[in-house]
Scaffold this active site. Structure first.
Site, mmCIF file in Angstrom:
data_model
loop_
_atom_site.group_PDB
_atom_site.id
_atom_site.type_symbol
_atom_site.label_atom_id
_atom_site.label_comp_id
_atom_site.label_asym_id
_atom_site.label_seq_id
_atom_site.Cartn_x
_atom_site.Cartn_y
_atom_site.Cartn_z
ATOM 1 N N CYS A 2 0.861 -1.169 0.000
ATOM 2 C CA CYS A 2 0.000 0.000 0.000
ATOM 3 C C CYS A 2 0.902 1.224 0.000
ATOM 4 O O CYS A 2 2.114 1.094 0.152
ATOM 5 C CB CYS A 2 -0.831 0.056 1.284
ATOM 6 S SG CYS A 2 -1.686 -1.469 1.645
ATOM 7 N N ARG A 27 1.183 1.848 -5.971
ATOM 8 C CA ARG A 27 1.400 0.819 -4.946
ATOM 9 C C ARG A 27 0.113 0.079 -4.575
ATOM 10 O O ARG A 27 0.155 -0.903 -3.836
ATOM 11 C CB ARG A 27 1.973 1.464 -3.677
ATOM 12 C CG ARG A 27 3.282 2.176 -3.893
ATOM 13 C CD ARG A 27 3.730 2.838 -2.610
ATOM 14 N NE ARG A 27 4.081 1.855 -1.618
ATOM 15 C CZ ARG A 27 5.276 1.318 -1.478
ATOM 16 N NH1 ARG A 27 6.252 1.682 -2.277
ATOM 17 N NH2 ARG A 27 5.512 0.419 -0.548
ATOM 18 N N TRP A 75 -3.832 -1.826 -1.258
ATOM 19 C CA TRP A 75 -3.875 -3.034 -2.091
ATOM 20 C C TRP A 75 -4.136 -4.151 -1.100
ATOM 21 O O TRP A 75 -3.272 -4.475 -0.284
ATOM 22 C CB TRP A 75 -2.532 -3.198 -2.798
ATOM 23 C CG TRP A 75 -2.503 -4.284 -3.818
ATOM 24 C CD1 TRP A 75 -3.025 -4.239 -5.077
ATOM 25 C CD2 TRP A 75 -1.886 -5.574 -3.696
ATOM 26 N NE1 TRP A 75 -2.774 -5.418 -5.737
ATOM 27 C CE2 TRP A 75 -2.077 -6.259 -4.918
ATOM 28 C CE3 TRP A 75 -1.185 -6.219 -2.685
ATOM 29 C CZ2 TRP A 75 -1.601 -7.539 -5.140
ATOM 30 C CZ3 TRP A 75 -0.715 -7.501 -2.912
ATOM 31 C CH2 TRP A 75 -0.927 -8.145 -4.145
ATOM 32 N N ASN A 101 1.387 -0.036 5.922
ATOM 33 C CA ASN A 101 1.787 -0.806 4.738
ATOM 34 C C ASN A 101 2.569 -2.012 5.242
ATOM 35 O O ASN A 101 3.594 -1.842 5.895
ATOM 36 C CB ASN A 101 2.670 0.068 3.833
ATOM 37 C CG ASN A 101 3.326 -0.736 2.725
ATOM 38 O OD1 ASN A 101 2.736 -1.680 2.218
ATOM 39 N ND2 ASN A 101 4.534 -0.375 2.369
ATOM 40 N N GLY A 102 2.071 -3.207 4.940
ATOM 41 C CA GLY A 102 2.774 -4.409 5.402
ATOM 42 C C GLY A 102 1.765 -5.439 5.865
ATOM 43 O O GLY A 102 0.572 -5.344 5.557
ATOM 44 N N GLU A 487 8.925 -12.605 -21.113
ATOM 45 C CA GLU A 487 8.610 -11.229 -20.737
ATOM 46 C C GLU A 487 7.477 -10.674 -21.608
ATOM 47 O O GLU A 487 6.584 -9.993 -21.110
ATOM 48 C CB GLU A 487 9.892 -10.377 -20.834
ATOM 49 C CG GLU A 487 9.738 -8.891 -20.587
ATOM 50 C CD GLU A 487 9.154 -8.525 -19.230
ATOM 51 O OE1 GLU A 487 9.011 -9.396 -18.353
ATOM 52 O OE2 GLU A 487 8.807 -7.345 -19.062
ATOM 53 N N LYS A 491 3.868 -9.309 -20.192
ATOM 54 C CA LYS A 491 3.342 -7.958 -20.465
ATOM 55 C C LYS A 491 1.905 -8.040 -20.956
ATOM 56 O O LYS A 491 1.053 -7.269 -20.540
ATOM 57 C CB LYS A 491 4.169 -7.244 -21.539
ATOM 58 C CG LYS A 491 5.534 -6.737 -21.161
ATOM 59 C CD LYS A 491 5.582 -5.584 -20.196
ATOM 60 C CE LYS A 491 5.511 -6.053 -18.782
ATOM 61 N NZ LYS A 491 6.697 -6.334 -18.073
ATOM 62 N N GLU A 494 -0.583 -9.140 -18.061
ATOM 63 C CA GLU A 494 -0.873 -8.263 -16.931
ATOM 64 C C GLU A 494 -1.685 -7.042 -17.299
ATOM 65 O O GLU A 494 -2.419 -6.536 -16.468
ATOM 66 C CB GLU A 494 0.394 -7.901 -16.135
ATOM 67 C CG GLU A 494 1.411 -7.089 -16.834
ATOM 68 C CD GLU A 494 2.645 -6.847 -15.959
ATOM 69 O OE1 GLU A 494 2.533 -6.777 -14.738
ATOM 70 O OE2 GLU A 494 3.732 -6.699 -16.537
ATOM 71 N N HIS A 510 6.904 -30.642 -27.445
ATOM 72 C CA HIS A 510 6.665 -31.596 -26.357
ATOM 73 C C HIS A 510 5.338 -31.318 -25.647
ATOM 74 O O HIS A 510 5.141 -31.754 -24.520
ATOM 75 C CB HIS A 510 7.828 -31.549 -25.359
ATOM 76 C CG HIS A 510 9.143 -31.912 -26.000
ATOM 77 N ND1 HIS A 510 9.469 -33.186 -26.353
ATOM 78 C CD2 HIS A 510 10.173 -31.131 -26.389
ATOM 79 C CE1 HIS A 510 10.659 -33.194 -26.917
ATOM 80 N NE2 HIS A 510 11.106 -31.960 -26.955
ATOM 81 N N LYS A 609 2.446 -1.912 -8.121
ATOM 82 C CA LYS A 609 3.811 -1.769 -8.626
ATOM 83 C C LYS A 609 4.841 -2.511 -7.794
ATOM 84 O O LYS A 609 5.728 -3.154 -8.327
ATOM 85 C CB LYS A 609 4.154 -0.282 -8.708
ATOM 86 C CG LYS A 609 5.492 0.023 -9.350
ATOM 87 C CD LYS A 609 5.457 -0.294 -10.823
ATOM 88 C CE LYS A 609 6.810 -0.115 -11.469
ATOM 89 N NZ LYS A 609 6.859 -0.847 -12.748
HETATM 90 O O1 M6R Z 1 10.223 -4.227 -8.021
HETATM 91 P P1 M6R Z 1 10.573 -5.607 -8.495
HETATM 92 O O2 M6R Z 1 11.433 -5.593 -9.724
HETATM 93 O O3 M6R Z 1 11.159 -6.463 -7.434
HETATM 94 O O4 M6R Z 1 9.178 -6.256 -8.914
HETATM 95 C C1 M6R Z 1 9.098 -7.597 -9.292
HETATM 96 C C2 M6R Z 1 7.767 -7.888 -9.932
HETATM 97 O O5 M6R Z 1 6.716 -7.657 -9.037
HETATM 98 C C3 M6R Z 1 7.536 -7.029 -11.187
HETATM 99 O O6 M6R Z 1 8.576 -7.173 -12.104
HETATM 100 C C4 M6R Z 1 6.217 -7.411 -11.865
HETATM 101 O O7 M6R Z 1 6.294 -8.698 -12.392
HETATM 102 C C5 M6R Z 1 5.869 -6.376 -12.935
HETATM 103 N N1 M6R Z 1 4.516 -5.947 -12.792
HETATM 104 C C6 M6R Z 1 6.019 -6.880 -14.309
HETATM 105 O O8 M6R Z 1 5.658 -5.938 -15.273
#
Ligand code: M6R
Length: 614
Positions: A2, A27, A75, A101-102, A487, A491, A494, A510, A609
């Site tokens: 958060c 966040r 969050w 936050n936590g 990757e 993208k 998400e 396979h 994020k």
């Molecule tokens: O801040 P970080 O690089 O540790 O975050 C890791 C993942 O949470 C982050 O890369 C996540 O997969 C992204 N939303 C991908 O776009």
């Protein structure tokens, strides 16, 4: 995970808190709230489900005059998103408010004990347990709020960054941290606190990052005071922020994600600056120069990371093994931490994290450190927890990344890993001077090559219309293009919520080849590299089963151009540098598909994020 904000001073408390929440919305954004000690002497708490803009509408008719305040964007972890579970949470008597936050891991035990003492709970949150505990201690022991906070925190197991205020005390905010970030901004007769420095960078450049186990007393008209939980004074280390406001705004782009994709020529220039010197002949990474013996004697490198950073880590494995002849393992931090890892002082652990705050990666760092390994961090957020918890490291210097989908941080991480591998190879002599110079020169050309790739944006936008309504995608690549496939698929998933799988192209036969039909497009990353002929066969296999192919190829390619339904041509680069180039059309593809589907690309559902909880 958060975002929290706090303010005390003569400015407009509500406006500063709301603006700060908008900056921290990356966040979390499933509910938001503020608590302020108002001009009327009341503790006014306003909170509601949804984004910060909902909170603004909710507050439009409320009394907003205040002397100090705290705020939160959530969050959800404990308790679904709802008005009641939103923060601030208040004590039963309504006198104390907290933002957090936590996660409080032992909240159930504490809650049961408080219920035994007659405490009634309104929400399902672990945070309410903490504020009720503070109130209980304050009333039972007849102590100050500060003492009650300290004593409550001694009973808590888990992670927290908190800010606490009290109705009867319009001049004090108490803040504390354990494993969740908290920054304090020191202005002229005003102080701020926030999960990162972005909410206050426009008001002050003076910043103190609270350390684990510290408690801050932020009192009107008095200097900042920091102690530990036993009230022992702690050293106050004031840093000067280098962030600027323009870095935090969209700069004319409709979304942060698009801005960040288009920033990549510049961010890669910043990432390379001062690290590739003497016209490409020398690679200069301070973290390697300062720890030569460690890298010369490393028997193994273990990379830990999550999500996109894990994909960069997988590329790091290929780069380091190819260039430095050191065995490399890549682990999801969330698995690594519970896998009874076997490490010793000749292992180097590299933790990769854009935010520097990912809970699993941070936990992996601590485990590796405790086992005697040398821990090296690769982060973007300056002053975040991972750079502070590691022995040495390297920033990627790509500036704040606000879009939840990581783009410029990924290419920055891959660039830093490439430079790191080259620097170690230079040290160990596993590449010749000529090989280093050749790659060094090519690295200097990357920002202009990326500029060229970005010119494909219109074509990608056009192609995205063809692919928007596919329900499943396969992303295929081999060698250095395999992590790029992973990757690209992430993208798409998400931000457009389309199912996509990244797969090593040769593994397809396979299993996943059974899925291929005209309805499921394959995005195939096929630059001219030593596996080119092999991937041409994989393209043929997909084609033979009636699959639709969008291929990313090197300029001038002929074979795949004849087979694929659509191609995007990117500049030629040495094999180990292709991932930075080939990942960019995939970022654009996912962006435009998500836009066509009307999705919120900067704030996709269920995601935030930085993931500062398990
Ligand atoms: O801040 P970080 O690089 O540790 O975050 C890791 C993942 O949470 C982050 O890369 C996540 O997969 C992204 N939303 C991908 O776009």
């Amino acid at each position: 995970m958060c975002g929290i904000v706090g303010y005390i001073g003569d400015g407009n408390v509500y406006d500063i808190l709301i603006k700060g929440l908008h900056r921290l919305e990356y966040r979390g954004y499933d509910s938001a709230g503020v608590a302020m000690v108002g001009d009327d002497g009341q503790l006014n708490v306003y909170k509601t489900m949804g984004k910060v803009s909902n909170l603004e509408t909710f507050c439009s008719q409320k009394n907003l005059g205040a002397r100090l305040g705290i705020a939160h964007t959530r969050w959800a972890t404990h308790g679904e998103p709802s008005d009641t579970n939103a923060h601030p949470q208040t004590s039963q008597d309504g006198n104390i408010a907290i933002v957090h936050n936590g996660t409080i891991e032992n909240y159930k035990v504490l809650k049961d004990a408080l219920i035994q003492h007659g405490c009634k709970f309104a929400s399902e949150t672990d945070t309410e347990v903490l504020v009720q505990l503070i109130e209980y201690i304050r009333v039972t022991n007849k102590c100050s709020l500060l003492t009650a906070v300290r004593e409550a925190l001694k009973q808590v197991v888990g992670a927290y960054a908190i800010a606490v205020i009290e109705k009867s005390n319009p001049d004090t905010i108490i803040a504390a941290r354990q494993s969740s970030p908290l920054a304090i901004g020191i202005g002229d007769n005003e102080m701020f606190l926030a999960s990162d420095a972005t909410p206050f960078v426009e008001y002050t450049k003076e910043c103190v990052y609270l350390k684990d186990g510290e408690v801050a007393v932020i009192r009107r008209g008095e200097p900042l005071k920091i102690t530990d939980l036993d009230n022992k004074d702690a050293r106050i280390d004031v840093k000067t922020l280098e962030l600027s406001i323009s870095e935090l705004e969209k700069g004319g782009y409709p979304h942060f994600m698009l801005k960040e994709i288009f920033q990549q020529p510049e961010t890669l220039r910043d990432c390379i600056r001062g690290r590739v010197v003497e016209g490409g002949r020398k690679i200069n990474i301070n973290g390697v120069n300062d720890n030569k013996e460690v890298f010369l004697n490393a028997k193994r490198i273990v990379i830990v990371a999550c999500g996109t950073s894990w994909h960069a880590g997988l590329l790091g494995k290929y780069l380091i093994q190819d260039m430095c002849k050191i065995p490399v393992e890549v682990e999801y931090a969330s698995e690594f931490r519970y896998s009874n890892p076997v490490l010793d002082e000749r292992d180097v652990v590299i933790a990769i994290s854009q935010s520097g705050e990912t809970a699993d990666t941070l936990a992996a760092v601590k485990i590796a450190r405790d086992m005697g390994a040398f821990v090296f961090g690769i982060s973007n957020a300056v002053g975040s927890s991972i750079p502070r918890e590691t022995f040495s490291g390297c920033y990627i210097h790509v500036g704040p990344e606000i879009g939840v989908a990581s783009t410029k941080a990924f290419t920055g991480q891959v660039m830093v890993l490439t430079l790191l591998a080259l620097a170690i190879a230079q040290l160990k002599g596993t590449l010749t001077d000529a090989e280093i110079e050749n790659l060094g020169k090519k690295i200097l050309e990357i920002p202009s090559a990326v500029e060229k790739v970005l010119k494909l944006a219109d074509k990608v936008e056009h192609l995205s219309l063809i692919y928007t309504y596919a329900r499943n995608f396969l992303y295929l690549g081999r060698g250095y293009s395999y992590p790029v496939a992973l990757e690209g698929a992430l993208k798409l998933k998400e931000i457009s919520y389309i199912h996509a799988e990244g797969y090593p192209a040769a593994e397809m036969k396979h299993g996943p080849i059974a899925l291929i039909d005209a309805e499921m497009p394959s995005v195939i990353i096929a630059p001219k590299d030593h596996l080119y002929e092999k991937i041409v066969s994989n393209v043929q296999q997909v084609k033979a089963r009636g699959g639709n192919i969008l291929a990313i190829v090197t300029e001038g390619d002929q074979q795949i151009c004849r087979l694929a339904d659509h191609v995007l041509e990117v500049p030629d680069m040495p094999e180990c540098l292709t991932p930075i180039i080939t990942s960019i059309p995939l970022q654009l593809l996912s962006y435009y598909i998500a836009i066509n589907k009307g999705k919120n690309v900067d704030m996709p559902r269920n995601l935030a994020k930085s993931v500062t909880v398990e």
